[in-house]
Design an enzyme around this catalytic site. Structure first.
Site, mmCIF file in Angstrom:
data_model
loop_
_atom_site.group_PDB
_atom_site.id
_atom_site.type_symbol
_atom_site.label_atom_id
_atom_site.label_comp_id
_atom_site.label_asym_id
_atom_site.label_seq_id
_atom_site.Cartn_x
_atom_site.Cartn_y
_atom_site.Cartn_z
ATOM 1 N N GLY A 15 5.942 49.921 36.254
ATOM 2 C CA GLY A 15 7.314 49.821 35.114
ATOM 3 C C GLY A 15 8.347 48.535 36.029
ATOM 4 N NE ARG A 18 11.626 44.980 30.186
ATOM 5 C CZ ARG A 18 12.414 46.402 28.875
ATOM 6 N NH1 ARG A 18 13.566 46.684 29.163
ATOM 7 N NH2 ARG A 18 11.359 47.417 28.966
ATOM 8 C CG ASP A 66 0.289 52.199 27.902
ATOM 9 O OD1 ASP A 66 0.850 53.357 28.315
ATOM 10 O OD2 ASP A 66 0.029 53.439 26.200
ATOM 11 C CB VAL A 67 1.293 53.581 32.861
ATOM 12 C CG1 VAL A 67 1.792 52.553 33.608
ATOM 13 C CG2 VAL A 67 2.375 54.549 32.431
ATOM 14 C CG ASN A 92 10.752 52.512 37.625
ATOM 15 O OD1 ASN A 92 11.435 52.915 38.130
ATOM 16 N ND2 ASN A 92 10.438 51.765 36.796
ATOM 17 C CE1 TYR A 157 13.838 59.275 30.202
ATOM 18 C CE2 TYR A 157 15.196 61.220 31.078
ATOM 19 C CZ TYR A 157 14.788 59.422 31.090
ATOM 20 O OH TYR A 157 14.417 58.870 32.421
ATOM 21 C CB ALA A 159 9.725 68.550 28.260
ATOM 22 C CE LYS A 161 12.084 60.591 34.017
ATOM 23 N NZ LYS A 161 11.081 59.093 34.588
ATOM 24 C CB ILE A 190 20.355 53.931 36.205
ATOM 25 C CG1 ILE A 190 20.439 55.377 37.521
ATOM 26 C CG2 ILE A 190 20.493 52.385 37.649
ATOM 27 C CD1 ILE A 190 21.583 55.344 38.181
HETATM 28 P P1 NDP Z 1 13.662 49.942 31.706
HETATM 29 O O1 NDP Z 1 13.594 50.502 30.247
HETATM 30 O O2 NDP Z 1 15.062 49.336 31.697
HETATM 31 O O3 NDP Z 1 12.565 49.648 32.059
HETATM 32 C C1 NDP Z 1 11.321 50.133 31.580
HETATM 33 C C2 NDP Z 1 10.259 49.361 33.007
HETATM 34 O O4 NDP Z 1 9.057 50.113 31.937
HETATM 35 C C3 NDP Z 1 9.731 48.424 31.960
HETATM 36 O O5 NDP Z 1 9.285 47.803 32.908
HETATM 37 C C4 NDP Z 1 8.622 49.158 30.916
HETATM 38 O O6 NDP Z 1 7.331 47.032 30.951
HETATM 39 C C5 NDP Z 1 8.235 49.814 31.361
HETATM 40 N N1 NDP Z 1 7.326 50.489 30.533
HETATM 41 C C6 NDP Z 1 7.708 50.968 29.343
HETATM 42 N N2 NDP Z 1 6.418 51.482 29.597
HETATM 43 C C7 NDP Z 1 5.061 51.184 29.913
HETATM 44 C C8 NDP Z 1 4.084 52.264 30.133
HETATM 45 N N3 NDP Z 1 2.931 52.354 28.723
HETATM 46 N N4 NDP Z 1 3.391 51.422 30.517
HETATM 47 C C9 NDP Z 1 3.805 50.639 31.788
HETATM 48 N N5 NDP Z 1 5.102 50.115 32.138
HETATM 49 C C10 NDP Z 1 6.168 50.513 31.197
HETATM 50 O O7 NDP Z 1 14.067 51.555 31.824
HETATM 51 P P2 NDP Z 1 14.789 51.903 33.601
HETATM 52 O O8 NDP Z 1 14.813 50.573 34.709
HETATM 53 O O9 NDP Z 1 16.323 52.748 33.410
HETATM 54 O O10 NDP Z 1 13.695 53.249 33.837
HETATM 55 C C11 NDP Z 1 12.957 53.272 34.926
HETATM 56 C C12 NDP Z 1 13.157 54.601 35.478
HETATM 57 O O11 NDP Z 1 13.846 55.122 35.412
HETATM 58 C C13 NDP Z 1 12.394 55.099 34.323
HETATM 59 O O12 NDP Z 1 10.774 56.145 34.690
HETATM 60 C C14 NDP Z 1 13.722 56.419 33.737
HETATM 61 O O13 NDP Z 1 12.853 57.397 32.775
HETATM 62 C C15 NDP Z 1 14.392 56.710 35.261
HETATM 63 N N6 NDP Z 1 15.630 57.004 34.789
HETATM 64 C C16 NDP Z 1 16.425 56.298 34.569
HETATM 65 C C17 NDP Z 1 17.800 56.410 34.146
HETATM 66 C C18 NDP Z 1 18.882 54.927 33.017
HETATM 67 O O14 NDP Z 1 20.054 55.735 33.802
HETATM 68 N N7 NDP Z 1 18.478 53.798 33.696
HETATM 69 C C19 NDP Z 1 18.427 57.278 34.497
HETATM 70 C C20 NDP Z 1 17.374 58.564 35.013
HETATM 71 C C21 NDP Z 1 16.019 57.908 35.019
HETATM 72 P P3 NDP Z 1 8.133 46.365 29.869
HETATM 73 O O15 NDP Z 1 9.270 45.494 30.611
HETATM 74 O O16 NDP Z 1 6.874 45.237 29.746
HETATM 75 O O17 NDP Z 1 8.205 46.997 28.241
#
Ligand code: NDP
Length: 246
Positions: A15, A18, A66-67, A92, A157, A159, A161, A190
């Protein structure tokens, strides 16, 4: 202490097209790591991150899949692992599908558990086998404050995490003897696409630091945990949440 030379070490980040994952890729590239960069389908965003990684003189291999898809994981990673074993793995990738528990469709439970928790299981199972042979490795799962304190609307979510915490503590105990360290980095709110719909004005009063965090503030901790100075840290949950949960 001789500084760790990260040249020729690769970190696999899921992930990372972005948000937090992209910030992690940039930070690790600045520290000298090559990157295997996974994402779901956003090719343009991923290519942009790859360009930024390459500007640091590092290699970036794009791995869209897809992970939660076991076949896709094997097809993509097994051939790569025959040539190279990543030093680090950062899980991530994440999605949210929020609704109150009483209303939540089963598919939203399955999907969120699939990406966060089953994805971590499938990927760490595969990678750790290779790391064991090398007798070194660092594994980091990105958790969430929701998994630590619970959050209405996020039974799936939270559960998932919380499950990552149990999984990482277990793995840390299983592989510590082989010099593989496993930790959770647990962010609060974030500033990324994921919180676009969160009414921040209602949450900010709950955050002692009075602001949301930046992806780079999470990436800095991940970078530290991959470095030599973190060599005695394993099985821990490190929160980066501005004091939202103390
Ligand atoms: P974003 O929505 O900004 O980015 C999500 C990323 O995950 C993208 O790169 C997306 O790829 C990728 N992704 C989504 N689904 C899949 C999948 N099935 N297989 C592979 N890649 C996937 O999320 P954040 O940067 O905000 O979040 C990153 C991590 O941090 C997550 O685990 C989130 O739960 C955690 N987190 C975030 C918080 C926040 O406030 N932002 C708070 C706490 C935890 P693509 O661009 O191709 O869609």
């Amino acid at each position: 202490m001789v500084p760790l030379d990260n040249t020729n070490k690769t970190v696999f980040i899921t992930g990372a097209s972005r948000g937090i994952g992209a910030a992690i890729a940039r930070r690790l590239a600045a520290s000298g790591f090559d990157i295997w960069l996974n994402y779901a389908g956003n090719h343009e965003a991923a290519k942009q991150v790859a360009t930024e990684v390459e500007q640091f003189g590092r290699k970036c291999t794009l791995l869209p899949f897809d992970v939660s898809d076991e076949d896709a994981i094997e097809e993509t990673l097994v051939p790569l692992l025959e040539d190279e074993v990543p030093y680090g793995f950062v899980h991530n990738a994440g999605i949210a599908r929020d609704s109150l528990a009483a209303m939540m469709p089963r598919k939203d439970w399955d999907r969120v558990l699939g990406v966060h928790l089953t994805g971590f299981f499938l990927l760490s199972r595969l990678l750790v086998k290779s790391m064991l042979g090398k007798r070194q490795g660092r594994i980091i799962a990105i958790g969430s404050v929701s998994g630590e304190m619970g959050q209405p609307g996020q039974i799936n979510y939270a559960a998932a995490k919380a499950g990552l915490v149990g999984a990482c503590k277990t793995l840390a105990k299983e592989v510590g003897r082989r010099n593989i360290l496993v930790n959770v980095v647990s962010p609060g709110l974030i500033e990324t696409d994921m919180i676009r719909d969160v009414p921040t004005e209602r949450v900010l009063p709950l955050i002692p630091l009075g602001r949301v965090g930046q992806p780079e503030e999470v990436a800095g901790m991940v970078n530290f945990l991959l470095g030599e100075e973190a060599g005695y840290i394993t099985g821990q949950v490190i929160s980066i949440n501005g004091g939202l949960y103390i």
